[in-house]
Enzyme design. Sequence first.
Site, PDB file in Angstrom:
ATOM      1  N   HIS A  90      41.033  45.587  42.479  1.00 18.02           N
ATOM      2  CA  HIS A  90      40.262  44.450  43.003  1.00 18.02           C
ATOM      3  C   HIS A  90      38.764  44.714  42.987  1.00 18.02           C
ATOM      4  O   HIS A  90      37.972  43.784  43.105  1.00 18.02           O
ATOM      5  CB  HIS A  90      40.742  44.060  44.412  1.00 18.02           C
ATOM      6  CG  HIS A  90      40.328  44.974  45.506  1.00 18.02           C
ATOM      7  ND1 HIS A  90      41.141  45.964  46.012  1.00 18.02           N
ATOM      8  CD2 HIS A  90      39.176  45.039  46.227  1.00 18.02           C
ATOM      9  CE1 HIS A  90      40.514  46.593  46.988  1.00 18.02           C
ATOM     10  NE2 HIS A  90      39.317  46.052  47.138  1.00 18.02           N
TER      11      HIS A  90
ATOM     12  N   ASP B  11      47.114  47.712  42.453  1.00 15.73           N
ATOM     13  CA  ASP B  11      45.659  47.739  42.669  1.00 15.73           C
ATOM     14  C   ASP B  11      45.031  49.018  42.113  1.00 15.73           C
ATOM     15  O   ASP B  11      44.530  49.863  42.860  1.00 15.73           O
ATOM     16  CB  ASP B  11      45.393  47.601  44.171  1.00 15.73           C
ATOM     17  CG  ASP B  11      43.985  47.144  44.484  1.00 15.73           C
ATOM     18  OD1 ASP B  11      43.290  46.691  43.558  1.00 15.73           O
ATOM     19  OD2 ASP B  11      43.592  47.228  45.661  1.00 15.73           O
TER      20      ASP B  11
ATOM     21  N   SER C   4      36.706  50.366  49.688  1.00 20.55           N
ATOM     22  CA  SER C   4      37.716  50.055  48.675  1.00 20.55           C
ATOM     23  C   SER C   4      37.499  50.874  47.413  1.00 20.55           C
ATOM     24  O   SER C   4      36.366  51.091  46.976  1.00 20.55           O
ATOM     25  CB  SER C   4      37.666  48.567  48.321  1.00 20.55           C
ATOM     26  OG  SER C   4      38.188  47.777  49.349  1.00 20.55           O
TER      27      SER C   4
END
Length: 258
Positions: free
Chosen positions: A70, A115, A210
């Site tokens: 992402h 992911d 992230s």
Amino acid sequence: MFKATKLLLFLCGVFLIVECVEIENRTYRIVGGHVADIETYPYQVSVRELNEHICGGSIITNRWILTAGHCVDDTIAAYMNVRVGSAFYTQGGTIYDVKLAITHPDHVPYSWIMDFALLELENTIVFSKTAQPIALATRLEDLLSDRYCVVTGWGRTLNEEESFEKLRAVEIPIISRVLCNATYEGKIDQAMICAGDYANGGKGSCAYDSGGPLVCADMQVGIVSWGKGCAMPGYPDVYSSVLYARMWINSTIHDSTT
């Protein structure tokens, strides 16, 4: 923030969260960490788009960075680079341009599904005491529950007096898949692992972390991916399982050199 907001909307839809504004405020912070030196975590990098920090990542070879899928949704490789060898995401170290950004073929954009992403750099990283690759998990034994690991990144802290410009680290235990799936109603698949202080909360990673690495005993086992809120009791953070993606990682790197 643009990417994090899109991911947040996806999460809100899945979890049917009503108070999404409150959740969004939490997701831009890291909790319970301490200031860290890059010499201790020389594999950590800042992934940047248009020279702005967007995610963390890890050095896995002298030409490849591992991060979350992402993190590169809606990005263009020509606008991306990584800062290597600095504890600060705004200064120091060396900037390397990204040649190619590759997401896992089964990754669903703006979601935590598969992911994973790899960034191929234009030039070779010069290894030093502040820039070193991290080994990747190879066995199921690397994912033992209750094993303490460390996650690093530049997410904001809950204490407004603390600077988030310097790298921070926090130690958290791996949580069993059974317990994590009970919490997240069966949404934890084989490509995910969970970690955090389940009973007390107060320690974990969030949006600006992230793509960063979760490392156990000098081996990367996870990639910061998603979670509900930020270090909330009863809701551990969810990481993409490096072990699950090893075959894809190896084949992608191999194919680029042949």
